[in-house]
Each structure stands twice: as C-alpha cells, then as structure tokens.
Design an enzyme around this catalytic site. Structure first.
Site, PDB file in Angstrom:
ATOM      1  N   ILE A  41      -7.599 -43.847 -13.415  1.00 45.98           N
ATOM      2  CA  ILE A  41      -7.287 -42.654 -12.629  1.00 45.98           C
ATOM      3  C   ILE A  41      -8.268 -41.507 -12.933  1.00 45.98           C
ATOM      4  CG2 ILE A  41      -5.661 -41.507 -14.223  1.00 45.98           C
ATOM      5  CD1 ILE A  41      -3.751 -41.254 -11.777  1.00 45.98           C
ATOM      6  N   GLU A 106      -4.394 -43.858 -25.820  1.00 48.79           N
ATOM      7  CA  GLU A 106      -3.405 -42.954 -25.209  1.00 48.79           C
ATOM      8  C   GLU A 106      -2.222 -43.724 -24.643  1.00 48.79           C
ATOM      9  OE1 GLU A 106      -5.566 -40.795 -22.248  1.00 48.79           O
ATOM     10  OE2 GLU A 106      -6.812 -39.765 -23.734  1.00 48.79           O
ATOM     11  N   HIS A 111      -5.008 -52.777 -23.266  1.00 50.37           N
ATOM     12  CA  HIS A 111      -5.900 -52.764 -22.102  1.00 50.37           C
ATOM     13  C   HIS A 111      -7.336 -52.720 -22.595  1.00 50.37           C
ATOM     14  CE1 HIS A 111      -4.942 -48.579 -23.154  1.00 50.37           C
ATOM     15  NE2 HIS A 111      -6.177 -48.270 -22.786  1.00 50.37           N
ATOM     16  N   HIS A 113     -11.159 -51.275 -21.178  1.00 50.97           N
ATOM     17  CA  HIS A 113     -11.899 -50.484 -20.202  1.00 50.97           C
ATOM     18  C   HIS A 113     -13.179 -51.257 -19.883  1.00 50.97           C
ATOM     19  CE1 HIS A 113      -9.813 -46.515 -21.115  1.00 50.97           C
ATOM     20  NE2 HIS A 113      -9.506 -47.221 -22.190  1.00 50.97           N
TER      21      HIS A 113
HETATM   22  P1  AMP Z   1      -6.746 -45.271 -23.703  1.00 53.54           P
HETATM   23  O1  AMP Z   1      -7.156 -43.950 -24.264  1.00 53.54           O
HETATM   24  O2  AMP Z   1      -7.655 -46.385 -24.080  1.00 53.54           O
HETATM   25  O3  AMP Z   1      -5.283 -45.555 -23.962  1.00 53.54           O
HETATM   26  O4  AMP Z   1      -6.947 -45.130 -22.128  1.00 53.54           O
HETATM   27  C1  AMP Z   1      -5.925 -44.928 -21.198  1.00 53.54           C
HETATM   28  C2  AMP Z   1      -6.578 -44.773 -19.857  1.00 53.54           C
HETATM   29  O5  AMP Z   1      -5.584 -44.871 -18.874  1.00 53.54           O
HETATM   30  C3  AMP Z   1      -7.300 -43.441 -19.623  1.00 53.54           C
HETATM   31  O6  AMP Z   1      -8.666 -43.688 -19.331  1.00 53.54           O
HETATM   32  C4  AMP Z   1      -6.557 -42.840 -18.437  1.00 53.54           C
HETATM   33  O7  AMP Z   1      -7.412 -42.147 -17.551  1.00 53.54           O
HETATM   34  C5  AMP Z   1      -5.942 -44.064 -17.793  1.00 53.54           C
HETATM   35  N1  AMP Z   1      -4.726 -43.849 -17.013  1.00 53.54           N
HETATM   36  C6  AMP Z   1      -3.630 -43.154 -17.368  1.00 53.54           C
HETATM   37  N2  AMP Z   1      -2.702 -43.205 -16.399  1.00 53.54           N
HETATM   38  C7  AMP Z   1      -3.223 -43.974 -15.416  1.00 53.54           C
HETATM   39  C8  AMP Z   1      -2.742 -44.414 -14.147  1.00 53.54           C
HETATM   40  N3  AMP Z   1      -1.538 -44.066 -13.685  1.00 53.54           N
HETATM   41  N4  AMP Z   1      -3.555 -45.185 -13.386  1.00 53.54           N
HETATM   42  C9  AMP Z   1      -4.791 -45.534 -13.830  1.00 53.54           C
HETATM   43  N5  AMP Z   1      -5.277 -45.159 -15.026  1.00 53.54           N
HETATM   44  C10 AMP Z   1      -4.511 -44.385 -15.803  1.00 53.54           C
END
Ligand code: AMP
Length: 127
Positions: A41, A106, A111, A113
C-alpha cells in the site's frame, strides 16, 4: 541483547490475516492454494509486492518451523511467479523479510517484500 524472543504468538486480527480472510481489499498480483501476492500500500520502489502465506505464521522463524512442506514450496513458487510476471527476472530485484522488533517488522504475519523496477542501491548504510 534484544528483549523480544522470536517467534511471537500469532495475532489472528493482524491486517494481513484480514486480507487472507477477504475482510479488507488488496491489489492482488497472484495467488495459489497456500500463498497470496499483492501490491504494498506504501510502495518503496516502482515494483513493491508482498508475498504472504495464507496460514497463521508470525514471521520467518515460525513459518520455517511450523509450515508444511507444501506450504513452503507453494510460497516460494509464488515468489518466483511474481518475479517472472512483473519481469523482475530481467534486471534483478531485492527480497526482504523483516523479522521482529530489531528487523522493523510492522505486520506480524510472515511476508517477504519483493522490490524492483529500478537500481536499488546499497542494502543498508554503512556502519
Ligand atoms: P513490515 O515492516 O515488513 O512488517 O512491512 C509491512 C508492510 O505492509 C509495509 O510495507 C506496509 O506498507 C504494508 N502494508 C500495511 N498495510 C497494508 C495493506 N492493507 N495492503 C498492502 N500493504 C500494506
């Protein structure tokens, strides 16, 4: 020394669990029986896709500890399919999995990236 012990218990209300259940929308790129890929997002590169297992795994450690062989295989097959579908295999890409507090994770659902579409530069600033 870190105060956090990994893996942490799974929170079934985290945002990616809600995407898996279809409770909130995502811009889907590809999916299979055990994994989903969707656009981040808040993209940090021209291509920024997240690949997640459908199953309840908090992070890389819990996934590799508890997921079945078919879940692990289908997860990595989906990573490859996305890389090919979005033509990241032409010029390369970066794969990141943030894990726990030191890793800056977060969302507490495992997951990776998948980042690409331009030269990404150094992985981290030098110490
Ligand atoms: P991390 O810090 O590795 O946990 O990354 C979490 C990622 O999830 C971040 O890059 C956010 O921008 C992404 N994110 C959070 N909410 C959503 C959502 N609803 N749809 C797509 N990506 C999201």
């Amino acid at each position: 020394m870190s105060a956090t012990t990994l893996p942490q218990p799974y929170d079934p209300n985290n945002i990616f669990a809600r995407i898996v259940r279809g409770e909130i929308p995502a811009k889907l790129v590809a999916q299979n029986n055990h994994a989903l890929a969707f656009h981040d997002i808040n993209p940090l590169a021209p291509v920024h896709v997240l690949v997640i297992p459908r199953g309840p795994y908090t992070d890389l450690l819990s996934f590799t500890q508890s997921a079945s062989a078919v879940e692990v295989v289908e997860f990595w097959q989906l990573v490859r399919e996305v890389a090919q579908q979005l033509e990241l295999d032409h010029h390369g890409f970066r794969l990141i999995s943030n894990c726990g507090s030191n890793g800056g994770q977060e969302v507490p659902h495992f997951h990776v990236h998948l980042l690409g579409g331009k030269t990404l530069g150094k992985m981290l600033p030098s110490l």
